[in-house]
Every structure is written in structure tokens, then in C-alpha cells.
Design a protein around this motif. Structure first.
Motif, PDB file in Angstrom:
ATOM      1  N   GLY A 291     -37.078 -27.490 -16.953  1.00 33.13           N
ATOM      2  CA  GLY A 291     -35.888 -28.229 -17.328  1.00 33.13           C
ATOM      3  C   GLY A 291     -36.092 -29.729 -17.331  1.00 33.13           C
ATOM      4  N   LYS A 292     -37.320 -30.178 -17.175  1.00 37.89           N
ATOM      5  CA  LYS A 292     -37.595 -31.614 -17.151  1.00 37.89           C
ATOM      6  C   LYS A 292     -37.399 -32.217 -18.536  1.00 37.89           C
ATOM      7  CE  LYS A 292     -41.356 -34.939 -16.440  1.00 37.89           C
ATOM      8  NZ  LYS A 292     -42.808 -35.089 -16.098  1.00 37.89           N
ATOM      9  N   LYS A 293     -36.573 -33.272 -18.591  1.00 40.51           N
ATOM     10  CA  LYS A 293     -36.389 -33.966 -19.867  1.00 40.51           C
ATOM     11  C   LYS A 293     -37.582 -34.870 -20.114  1.00 40.51           C
ATOM     12  CE  LYS A 293     -33.545 -37.513 -20.459  1.00 40.51           C
ATOM     13  NZ  LYS A 293     -32.289 -38.287 -20.642  1.00 40.51           N
ATOM     14  N   LEU A 294     -38.216 -34.695 -21.273  1.00 45.65           N
ATOM     15  CA  LEU A 294     -39.356 -35.532 -21.611  1.00 45.65           C
ATOM     16  C   LEU A 294     -38.913 -36.814 -22.293  1.00 45.65           C
ATOM     17  CD1 LEU A 294     -41.787 -32.767 -22.951  1.00 45.65           C
ATOM     18  CD2 LEU A 294     -41.629 -33.736 -20.647  1.00 45.65           C
ATOM     19  N   TRP A 295     -37.894 -36.711 -23.141  1.00 45.34           N
ATOM     20  CA  TRP A 295     -37.377 -37.902 -23.810  1.00 45.34           C
ATOM     21  C   TRP A 295     -36.117 -37.583 -24.585  1.00 45.34           C
ATOM     22  CZ3 TRP A 295     -37.266 -36.771 -28.976  1.00 45.34           C
ATOM     23  CH2 TRP A 295     -38.228 -35.884 -29.468  1.00 45.34           C
ATOM     24  N   THR A 296     -35.339 -38.610 -24.869  1.00 41.95           N
ATOM     25  CA  THR A 296     -34.206 -38.539 -25.794  1.00 41.95           C
ATOM     26  C   THR A 296     -34.335 -39.715 -26.750  1.00 41.95           C
ATOM     27  OG1 THR A 296     -32.704 -37.453 -24.231  1.00 41.95           O
ATOM     28  CG2 THR A 296     -31.697 -38.640 -26.061  1.00 41.95           C
TER      29      THR A 296
ATOM     30  N   GLU B  96     -30.492 -30.004 -37.964  1.00 45.67           N
ATOM     31  CA  GLU B  96     -31.488 -28.988 -37.640  1.00 45.67           C
ATOM     32  C   GLU B  96     -32.645 -29.626 -36.890  1.00 45.67           C
ATOM     33  OE1 GLU B  96     -32.006 -25.593 -40.726  1.00 45.67           O
ATOM     34  OE2 GLU B  96     -31.910 -27.455 -41.878  1.00 45.67           O
ATOM     35  N   VAL B  97     -33.338 -28.816 -36.094  1.00 42.75           N
ATOM     36  CA  VAL B  97     -34.537 -29.274 -35.409  1.00 42.75           C
ATOM     37  C   VAL B  97     -35.526 -28.126 -35.358  1.00 42.75           C
ATOM     38  CG1 VAL B  97     -33.532 -28.710 -33.146  1.00 42.75           C
ATOM     39  CG2 VAL B  97     -35.480 -30.289 -33.280  1.00 42.75           C
ATOM     40  N   SER B  98     -36.802 -28.439 -35.531  1.00 43.80           N
ATOM     41  CA  SER B  98     -37.847 -27.422 -35.531  1.00 43.80           C
ATOM     42  C   SER B  98     -39.124 -28.031 -34.968  1.00 43.80           C
ATOM     43  CB  SER B  98     -38.082 -26.898 -36.954  1.00 43.80           C
ATOM     44  OG  SER B  98     -38.698 -25.632 -36.944  1.00 43.80           O
TER      45      SER B  98
ATOM     46  N   VAL C 180     -30.773 -31.009 -30.661  1.00 45.22           N
ATOM     47  CA  VAL C 180     -29.992 -32.124 -31.180  1.00 45.22           C
ATOM     48  C   VAL C 180     -28.630 -32.027 -30.518  1.00 45.22           C
ATOM     49  CG1 VAL C 180     -28.893 -33.136 -33.215  1.00 45.22           C
ATOM     50  CG2 VAL C 180     -31.194 -32.183 -33.379  1.00 45.22           C
ATOM     51  N   SER C 181     -28.120 -33.142 -30.017  1.00 48.62           N
ATOM     52  CA  SER C 181     -26.820 -33.125 -29.362  1.00 48.62           C
ATOM     53  C   SER C 181     -25.998 -34.337 -29.760  1.00 48.62           C
ATOM     54  CB  SER C 181     -26.976 -33.075 -27.830  1.00 48.62           C
ATOM     55  OG  SER C 181     -27.628 -34.233 -27.352  1.00 48.62           O
ATOM     56  N   GLU C 182     -24.720 -34.266 -29.488  1.00 44.31           N
ATOM     57  CA  GLU C 182     -23.841 -35.382 -29.770  1.00 44.31           C
ATOM     58  C   GLU C 182     -24.159 -36.548 -28.849  1.00 44.31           C
ATOM     59  OE1 GLU C 182     -20.030 -32.824 -31.432  1.00 44.31           O
ATOM     60  OE2 GLU C 182     -19.834 -33.917 -29.558  1.00 44.31           O
ATOM     61  N   SER C 183     -23.828 -37.749 -29.297  1.00 44.21           N
ATOM     62  CA  SER C 183     -24.226 -38.960 -28.569  1.00 44.21           C
ATOM     63  C   SER C 183     -23.344 -39.259 -27.364  1.00 44.21           C
ATOM     64  CB  SER C 183     -24.201 -40.163 -29.518  1.00 44.21           C
ATOM     65  OG  SER C 183     -22.903 -40.347 -30.064  1.00 44.21           O
ATOM     66  N   GLY C 184     -22.245 -38.549 -27.221  1.00 43.05           N
ATOM     67  CA  GLY C 184     -21.364 -38.762 -26.082  1.00 43.05           C
ATOM     68  C   GLY C 184     -20.449 -37.574 -25.886  1.00 43.05           C
TER      69      GLY C 184
ATOM     70  N   ASP D 292     -28.507 -37.542 -31.015  1.00 43.62           N
ATOM     71  CA  ASP D 292     -29.475 -37.497 -29.914  1.00 43.62           C
ATOM     72  C   ASP D 292     -30.450 -36.345 -30.104  1.00 43.62           C
ATOM     73  OD1 ASP D 292     -28.130 -39.593 -28.822  1.00 43.62           O
ATOM     74  OD2 ASP D 292     -27.626 -38.608 -26.932  1.00 43.62           O
ATOM     75  N   ILE D 293     -31.735 -36.642 -30.049  1.00 44.14           N
ATOM     76  CA  ILE D 293     -32.768 -35.607 -30.065  1.00 44.14           C
ATOM     77  C   ILE D 293     -33.438 -35.622 -28.702  1.00 44.14           C
ATOM     78  CG2 ILE D 293     -34.829 -34.706 -31.175  1.00 44.14           C
ATOM     79  CD1 ILE D 293     -32.963 -37.357 -33.037  1.00 44.14           C
ATOM     80  N   THR D 294     -33.495 -34.474 -28.042  1.00 42.78           N
ATOM     81  CA  THR D 294     -34.049 -34.378 -26.692  1.00 42.78           C
ATOM     82  C   THR D 294     -35.112 -33.293 -26.647  1.00 42.78           C
ATOM     83  OG1 THR D 294     -31.984 -35.120 -25.655  1.00 42.78           O
ATOM     84  CG2 THR D 294     -33.531 -33.910 -24.260  1.00 42.78           C
ATOM     85  N   ALA D 295     -36.240 -33.601 -26.041  1.00 42.93           N
ATOM     86  CA  ALA D 295     -37.296 -32.614 -25.796  1.00 42.93           C
ATOM     87  C   ALA D 295     -37.361 -32.342 -24.305  1.00 42.93           C
ATOM     88  CB  ALA D 295     -38.643 -33.113 -26.309  1.00 42.93           C
ATOM     89  N   PHE D 296     -37.578 -31.086 -23.940  1.00 37.14           N
ATOM     90  CA  PHE D 296     -37.601 -30.727 -22.516  1.00 37.14           C
ATOM     91  C   PHE D 296     -38.565 -29.574 -22.278  1.00 37.14           C
ATOM     92  CE2 PHE D 296     -34.497 -28.055 -24.542  1.00 37.14           C
ATOM     93  CZ  PHE D 296     -34.599 -26.825 -23.919  1.00 37.14           C
TER      94      PHE D 296
END
Length: 601
Positions: free
Chosen positions: A294-299, A313-315, A268-272, A285-289
Motif C-alpha cells: 500500500g506504499k504510495k510511490l508518487w502522485t 483511463e490508466v494502463s 486516476v482520482s479526483e483532485s479533492g 491525480d495519477i497515483t502509483a502504489f
């Protein structure tokens, strides 16, 4: 609280300070290090390796009323609507842990998981005030600026996450089935003396009001990934060579303790990006990689009305990425495609957060503000459907998941503020209570983050037991201090008689299960290296797996990471410490790092 080792006599140049960028070619640069580098036979730069950082001072008197929603999501996490003079989440006398304080400049909580003392919750619970914590923190900082190196006292709380690899998704959930010793993967090398693999210098922080987040780290056999400011970097775990860099829209707010079986992690990251020290973006922002590449799958992000929901939190469980937002509820996504599986629910019940691993467990809150009732639920990770639900007793407003298979969770109840969990509940496969374990406050040295669902550390489930370390006490030798790990039966709630001794001058706490064996971390006297040991689940025999160098520079650097509080990861002869927050240096000569790596290979 653990005692610091006996100090040498002369303070190092640079003194006590928070992280800053080392001089060009400084020791420990993770990419293309200079000849010799850190860990090679050469003198370190002035300031010593790993000079500790100065913790920011937490707000002394949190306001009682959060800003109204019309003022925007605020910094770090949004403040949900609430009646006047009431806090929307957690204890009404203090902002919920993991969610923002209305005090400007504290978008991230001053939580034990990051090596900073935290004022206890209010609401009538007894404990030291915020002012006391600040004074104690300052006294400890001054007392530990000692000769020959800088030493940090151990934190009794923290964020020492369990090992997270594709082959072992979450150490805390392993070892729940099978006989002692079954399935153990970690083997003792011929030589357990570890060398420094590499370290990641802390980013430069110029503003004394600035607290940057580098939360999140992941370790596999081929990659060590660590969050930096507005990015995640993948390193070769043996050399520190950069393998990949994944840019993010903003700073990380949370990282999954797990890596999925297909090698996917989430943050989980800040939006900017932040414009200045006071600027905080919502953690929406939720990002999976892919950890290997290191390939970003989606945000993705989700909204309530026109406002993005900020998550704390993210799990990961199976192929589901689940995120929790406290008051606003939870959401889940497919780990590969990012497809929304469910969004925050409206109505009287919301999911506070989730714990993943072998199963997906939710903590759900129902009822009007001030009269909430909490439940622990086992969910279908693909649909969110409730398989069973266990209702907590009235008056308990928190639940911290220690294990998801078997389901074991703790609560902090009564006039208690300093412990991670004073009561631990063991449930069977149908959600019925097996037993309750009481952990007397002040007797054990585990920790669980306030307002967090899966933030318990130095407390591990395996072999149908709960392993927890005791506080330090006098050893057998004169002047020596020590402690041990003790075990409680998840069936009876009573101690099993298992006692894993640290030995005089050592302090021990559990890291995770390795099949039927328990992996533990041991810090030693000022002239001994730190160790990782494997404890046989049957006979409790300890086998040393790794021991760090015993030089003052290395031990000082390890202490500055506060092992019980750091992102502590161990796999196949490699040990990594990671920090989550960085701030302005106390001294211009101070040196600090966000990650340290040691290995026996």
C-alpha cells in the motif's frame, strides 16, 4: 440478454435497494468480523446478503453544447473546447463515454461496466432511446424483486476486468503465443466447493443525487486491494483482515487493469474531496502504489496552460504508466519514480488513450473536429515513439483494444449501438491487417465501453483465436436456456469450430487466458452455485476450479454484482467481484457490498 434464474416465492425483508452501511457487526465486515460472520453457519441480518442497488437514472437528453472552458474543468472530467452545437469527443449527439455529461450530477457515465443500462450513442445510429433504456431498467428492477431473494438480470455489457497479478499482468494479453495448454497455472483443487472469504460493505450514501465511485480492484496471491471512497484498502485475501490503507485526495476515476512485474498498480482520482452530491473534482491525480504494502510511490498531474488535465483511463506496460484523456491527449510516467515520459501533445493529432500489458498500444486521433481520422499504434513504452501505425477506415470514430499482443481491436460501426464491437481487426507484428472478424449485432454477448480504449469484457484473445460468448438461446431440456463460447481464427476471420457449451440452465463467458487454457465463468440455475472453469485449449475439456455456495442469499448477492460487468478477478482458487459505483439505498433495510470474495482454500 441472459435470463434471471427462476425465483423463489417470498420477497426478503428490505427489498430492492442500493448500498448502505450495514448495522454494527453486520455480516461481512472486512475487518475483525463478529463470531460466525458472513459465510459461517448463522442467520444473515434482515434484508438478505447482497441486496442489489438502484441504478441512477441517466440524463434523458444530453445537451448539445458543453460548457465553455472558462467555467472550469467541471465534474468528473473537463469539457474540451468545441465549436457551437458540437461535442468535443466521440459522437456529436452524446457526450463521450467515460467523460462527463453536462447534466449536473452525472460526473461519472452511466455505463454498462457498472451494471447500469446505457443509452446508445447518437449520430444517426439506430437503437433504443435513452427513455427506452430508463423504462426497461425500471421494469427489470421491478420484475426481479421476487420471493425468497432478489435476483438481477445479467448485463450484456460491462467492466469485468481481466485478472491482474504481478505474475500475470493482464489476462487478455496472455496465451497469444505457445501451444494450447502451455504455461497454464491454475490447477483444480481436491474440493472445488468454495466458501465465502469475506465481503466489503458498501459505504453509506445519504443523498439520492450522490453517486460515489469506488472504481478499481487488484488481486495477487497475498493481497486483495479495493478502492473505497477517497482511499484504497488492501485486505488479506483469505480473511478480509485489513493489511493497509492508502488515502487519496479524492474518489477514484479509473484503475489500471494491470499490476507491473514489480508489483505496482496505478489509479486516476479526483483532485479533492467532494463537498456535496453535486460537487465533482477533475480526475487529474495519477497515483502509483505497491499492491503488497500500500506504499504510495508518487502522485502526479499535468496541465494544459493553467488547467489540470483530467484523465479517464490508466494502463501499465512494463515500467510505464500511461493515462488517456480523450480530446486532451495522453501522458505517461515512470511507474517507480513518477518521472514524466511524455505529456499531451498539441497540434492536429492526440492520443485518445492507451492499452497496456505485454505491449503499449495507443489509439490516436488526427484532423479537425468533424473530420477526424483514427489510428491504432504500437508505441515504445519508454519514449512514446511510434513503431507502426494502422489507419482505420474513414467514418469510424472509435477503437477498443481487446489484446495488445497480438494487437487485436474492435470497432462499433454502422447502424449499431447495442454491441461492444461489431468488427474486430487482427494485426500482425508489423501492424498489417491479418483479417477482420464480423460479430453480428445481437448474436454475441460481449461488451466494450463507448469512448474507452481498454474496456472490453467477456471477449478474450488466446491461441491465435478470438473467444466470444453467444447470446442465450433455448437449451435441449424444455424451458432451459443456455449459451456457448465460440472461437474465431485471428488468421482467417472464420469460426474455428470450437464450441464451449455452458450446459442447460447455465450461462458462460470468458474471463482471461491461463497460458493455453481459457478461464471462464458460469452462472447456473437458481439452485446451483456459480463456477469458474478451465477450458483446455486443444480438446475443450472443462475442468471445474471453483463453485460458490448455492444459497439464495449468496446467489442473490453475486447477481447484484452483475458478474459480466463487475471487476471480476480470479487467482489460485480465489474469486472476487468488485463494484465501481454506489448510490443511495432504495430501502432502509437494503444491504449491499462493493466486494465479495470466495475461495476453495
Amino acid at each position: 440478454m441472459s435470463q434471471p434464474p427462476p425465483p423463489p416465492n417470498q420477497p426478503p425483508p428490505g427489498g430492492f435497494g442500493a448500498p448502505q452501511n450495514p448495522p454494527p457487526g453486520g455480516f461481512g465486515a472486512p475487518q475483525n468480523p463478529p463470531p460466525g460472520g458472513f459465510g459461517a453457519p448463522q442467520n444473515p441480518p434482515p434484508g438478505g446478503f447482497g441486496a442489489p442497488q438502484t441504478p441512477p437514472v441517466p440524463p434523458q437528453t444530453p445537451p448539445q453544447t458543453p460548457p465553455p472552458p472558462a467555467q472550469g474543468p467541471g465534474y468528473g472530467y473537463p469539457q474540451p473546447p468545441a465549436p457551437p452545437q458540437q461535442q468535443p469527443y466521440g459522437n456529436p449527439q452524446q457526450p463521450g463515454y467515460g467523460y462527463p455529461s453536462p447534466q449536473p450530477g452525472y460526473g461519472y457515465p452511466q455505463q454498462p461496466g457498472y451494471g447500469y443500462p446505457q443509452p446508445p450513442q447518437g449520430g444517426g445510429r439506430k437503437g433504443p432511446s435513452a427513455q427506452v433504456w430508463i423504462i426497461v431498467s425500471a421494469v427489470v428492477a421491478i420484475a426481479l424483486i421476487v420471493g425468497g431473494g432478489v435476483w438481477y438480470a445479467k448485463s450484456s455489457s460491462g467492466s469485468g476486468k481481466s485478472d491482474n497479478s504481478a505474475s500475470d499482468d493482464r489476462g487478455r494479453d496472455k496465451g497469444g503465443t505457445g501451444g494450447p495448454g502451455a504455461g497454464s497455472k491454475e490447477k483444480a483443487p481436491a474440493d472445488t466447493a468454495a466458501k465465502v472469504l469475506f465481503q466489503v460493505p458498501a459505504p453509506e450514501v445519504k443523498d439520492k443525487q450522490e453517486i460515489d465511485s469506488v472504481t478499481g480492484s487488484w488481486l495477487t496471491g497475498s493481497v486483495y486491494a479495493k478502492a473505497g471512497v477517497n482511499k484504497i484498502v488492501g485486505y488479506d485475501p483469505d480473511s478480509g483482515t485489513t493489511k493497509w490503507t492508502l488515502p487519496l485526495n479524492g474518489q477514484t476515476c479509473a484503475g489500471s487493469p494491470e499490476i507491473s512485474s514489480s508489483g505496482v498498480a496505478a489509479v486516476v482520482s479526483e483532485s479533492g474531496k467532494r463537498a456535496n452530491a453535486r460537487d465533482r473534482k477533475p480526475c487529474s491525480d495519477i497515483t502509483a502504489f505497491e499492491v503488497a504494502t500500500g506504499k504510495k510511490l508518487w502522485t502526479r498531474s499535468v496541465k494544459t496552460g493553467d488547467t489540470p488535465v483530467a484523465f479517464g483511463e490508466v494502463s501499465i506496460s512494463g515500467t510505464t504508466v500511461a493515462v488517456g484523456a480523450g480530446y486532451y491527449g495522453g501522458a505517461a510516467f515512470d511507474a517507480t519514480s513518477g518521472k514524466v515520459l511524455w505529456q499531451p501533445k498539441t497540434g492536429s493529432c492526440t492520443d485518445v488513450g492507451y492499452a497496456g500489458g505485454e505491449q503499449l498500444v495507443a489509439v490516436r486521433k488526427c484532423g479537425d473536429y468533424g473530420d477526424e481520422a483514427y489510428e491504432v499504434q504500437l508505441l515504445d513504452p519508454r519514449t512514446g515513439a511510434v513503431r507502426w501505425s494502422y489507419k482505420l477506415p474513414k467514418g469510424i470514430d472509435n477503437a477498443k483494444v481487446v489484446s495488445t499482443k497480438p494487437v487485436v481491436f474492435g470497432v462499433d460501426s454502422g447502424d449499431i449501438t447495442a454491441s461492444g464491437a461489431t468488427d474486430v481487426f487482427s494485426l500482425d507484428d508489423t501492424g498489417k491487417l491479418r483479417t477482420k472478424i464480423t460479430l453480428a449485432d445481437g448474436k454475441y454477448e460481449h461488451a466494450c465501453g463507448v469512448g474507452k480504449v481498454h474496456d472490453c469484457h467477456a471477449i478474450v484473445v488466446g491461441n491465435d483465436k478470438l473467444y466470444v460468448p453467444t447470446e442465450q438461446h433455448d437449451g435441449t431440456a424444455q424451458g432451459a436456456r443456455t449459451n456457448e463460447i465460440v472461437a474465431f481464427s485471428l488468421a482467417t476471420g472464420k469460426t474455428t469450430g470450437d464450441r464451449i457449451d455452458a450446459g442447460d440452465g447455465y450461462d458462460i463467458f470468458p474471463i482471461r487466458m491461463d497460458g493455453g487454457n481459457l478461464l471462464a465463468y458460469k452462472s447456473g440455475p437458481f439452485d446451483k452455485g456459480a463456477q469458474v472453469v478451465s477450458v483446455d485449449g486443444t480438446n475443450l475439456r472443462q475442468t471445474e476450479l471453483l463453485e460458490t455456495p448455492a444459497s439464495a442469499e449468496v446467489l442473490g448477492a453475486i447477481s447484484s454484482m452483475v458478474p459480466k460487468s463487475s471487476e471480476l478477478l480470479y487467482i489460485e482458487g480465489r474469486l472476487f467481484f468488485g463494484k465501481a459505483l454506489v448510490s443511495k439505498p432504495y430501502s432502509a433495510d437494503a444491504k449491499a457490498y462493493t466486494a465479495l470474495g470466495f475461495g476453495v482454500k
